[in-house]
Design a protein around this motif. Sequence first.
Motif, PDB file in Angstrom:
ATOM      1  N   GLU A  44      51.250  50.826  44.093  1.00  0.00           N
ATOM      2  CA  GLU A  44      51.282  50.037  43.008  1.00  0.00           C
ATOM      3  C   GLU A  44      50.184  49.261  43.249  1.00  0.00           C
ATOM      4  O   GLU A  44      49.569  48.986  44.374  1.00  0.00           O
ATOM      5  CB  GLU A  44      52.702  49.222  42.984  1.00  0.00           C
ATOM      6  CG  GLU A  44      53.850  49.852  42.614  1.00  0.00           C
ATOM      7  CD  GLU A  44      55.084  48.962  42.037  1.00  0.00           C
ATOM      8  OE1 GLU A  44      55.900  49.426  41.814  1.00  0.00           O
ATOM      9  OE2 GLU A  44      54.842  47.797  42.672  1.00  0.00           O
ATOM     10  N   ARG A  45      49.689  48.822  41.859  1.00  0.00           N
ATOM     11  CA  ARG A  45      48.367  47.791  41.952  1.00  0.00           C
ATOM     12  C   ARG A  45      48.827  46.656  42.863  1.00  0.00           C
ATOM     13  O   ARG A  45      49.869  46.168  42.466  1.00  0.00           O
ATOM     14  CB  ARG A  45      47.693  47.532  40.882  1.00  0.00           C
ATOM     15  CG  ARG A  45      46.588  46.744  40.807  1.00  0.00           C
ATOM     16  CD  ARG A  45      45.711  46.826  39.381  1.00  0.00           C
ATOM     17  NE  ARG A  45      46.497  46.825  38.209  1.00  0.00           N
ATOM     18  CZ  ARG A  45      46.095  46.991  37.086  1.00  0.00           C
ATOM     19  NH1 ARG A  45      44.914  47.574  36.974  1.00  0.00           N
ATOM     20  NH2 ARG A  45      46.570  46.801  35.920  1.00  0.00           N
ATOM     21  N   ALA A  50      43.197  34.859  43.938  1.00  0.00           N
ATOM     22  CA  ALA A  50      43.218  34.313  42.568  1.00  0.00           C
ATOM     23  C   ALA A  50      42.399  33.084  42.818  1.00  0.00           C
ATOM     24  O   ALA A  50      42.512  32.295  43.586  1.00  0.00           O
ATOM     25  CB  ALA A  50      44.439  34.281  41.894  1.00  0.00           C
ATOM     26  N   ILE A  51      41.993  32.473  41.584  1.00  0.00           N
ATOM     27  CA  ILE A  51      41.198  31.390  41.466  1.00  0.00           C
ATOM     28  C   ILE A  51      41.238  30.497  40.121  1.00  0.00           C
ATOM     29  O   ILE A  51      41.198  31.503  39.342  1.00  0.00           O
ATOM     30  CB  ILE A  51      39.658  31.463  41.565  1.00  0.00           C
ATOM     31  CG1 ILE A  51      39.127  30.336  42.008  1.00  0.00           C
ATOM     32  CG2 ILE A  51      38.984  32.342  40.845  1.00  0.00           C
ATOM     33  CD1 ILE A  51      37.478  30.398  42.594  1.00  0.00           C
ATOM     34  N   ALA A  97      40.159  40.439  37.143  1.00  0.00           N
ATOM     35  CA  ALA A  97      41.131  40.131  35.742  1.00  0.00           C
ATOM     36  C   ALA A  97      40.971  38.869  35.294  1.00  0.00           C
ATOM     37  O   ALA A  97      40.760  37.888  36.405  1.00  0.00           O
ATOM     38  CB  ALA A  97      42.610  40.515  36.206  1.00  0.00           C
ATOM     39  N   ALA A  98      41.317  38.488  33.938  1.00  0.00           N
ATOM     40  CA  ALA A  98      41.157  37.141  33.480  1.00  0.00           C
ATOM     41  C   ALA A  98      42.259  36.872  32.575  1.00  0.00           C
ATOM     42  O   ALA A  98      42.902  37.435  32.082  1.00  0.00           O
ATOM     43  CB  ALA A  98      39.933  37.059  32.881  1.00  0.00           C
ATOM     44  N   GLU A 111      50.649  40.126  38.108  1.00  0.00           N
ATOM     45  CA  GLU A 111      49.697  40.963  37.337  1.00  0.00           C
ATOM     46  C   GLU A 111      49.806  40.995  35.982  1.00  0.00           C
ATOM     47  O   GLU A 111      48.842  40.921  35.055  1.00  0.00           O
ATOM     48  CB  GLU A 111      49.953  42.420  38.056  1.00  0.00           C
ATOM     49  CG  GLU A 111      49.164  43.496  37.224  1.00  0.00           C
ATOM     50  CD  GLU A 111      49.472  44.832  37.990  1.00  0.00           C
ATOM     51  OE1 GLU A 111      49.953  45.063  39.019  1.00  0.00           O
ATOM     52  OE2 GLU A 111      49.126  46.007  36.980  1.00  0.00           O
ATOM     53  N   TYR A 112      51.273  40.659  35.489  1.00  0.00           N
ATOM     54  CA  TYR A 112      51.406  40.779  34.101  1.00  0.00           C
ATOM     55  C   TYR A 112      50.997  39.664  33.205  1.00  0.00           C
ATOM     56  O   TYR A 112      51.014  39.587  32.162  1.00  0.00           O
ATOM     57  CB  TYR A 112      52.958  40.746  33.841  1.00  0.00           C
ATOM     58  CG  TYR A 112      53.545  39.667  34.112  1.00  0.00           C
ATOM     59  CD1 TYR A 112      54.111  39.013  35.243  1.00  0.00           C
ATOM     60  CD2 TYR A 112      53.964  38.482  33.087  1.00  0.00           C
ATOM     61  CE1 TYR A 112      54.846  38.143  35.642  1.00  0.00           C
ATOM     62  CE2 TYR A 112      54.501  37.465  33.559  1.00  0.00           C
ATOM     63  CZ  TYR A 112      54.867  37.115  34.514  1.00  0.00           C
ATOM     64  OH  TYR A 112      55.447  35.748  34.806  1.00  0.00           O
TER      65      TYR A 112
END
Length: 127
Positions: A44-45, A50-51, A97-98, A111-112
């Motif tokens: 899985e990813r 994160a920031i 991702a953003a 992630e979601y």
Amino acid sequence: QVQLVESGGGSVQAGGSLRLSCAASGRTFRSYAMGWFRHTPGREREYVAAISWSGGNTYYADSVKVRFTISRDNAKNTMILQMNSLKPEDTANYYCAATFTPNRDHVALEEYKYRYWGQGTQVTVSS
């Protein structure tokens, strides 16, 4: 709409370093919390780091703490993942991702919660 493009991946020996960049275009970059994820075929990813959009809050997966550093430059619409002391188990396709947030200090760990994704950049660490 936000477009994300990763760069900086490559092949390196264990113990080496790589610096990944995520360039953003479109909406105002500074209103978006950002993150790095990675994916290996058959798994899985996985969340990496994160920031917040202020840059004041950062979080790391236990597997990369101390070795990886996430940062951002809102003036340049760029997020960076500095990866040191790389291990073979860090081999993966890395995605930035953003997600939009009105809270300057908010960090998204799941992630979601991320709406916008880049295409990924491959990192390969050999032993």
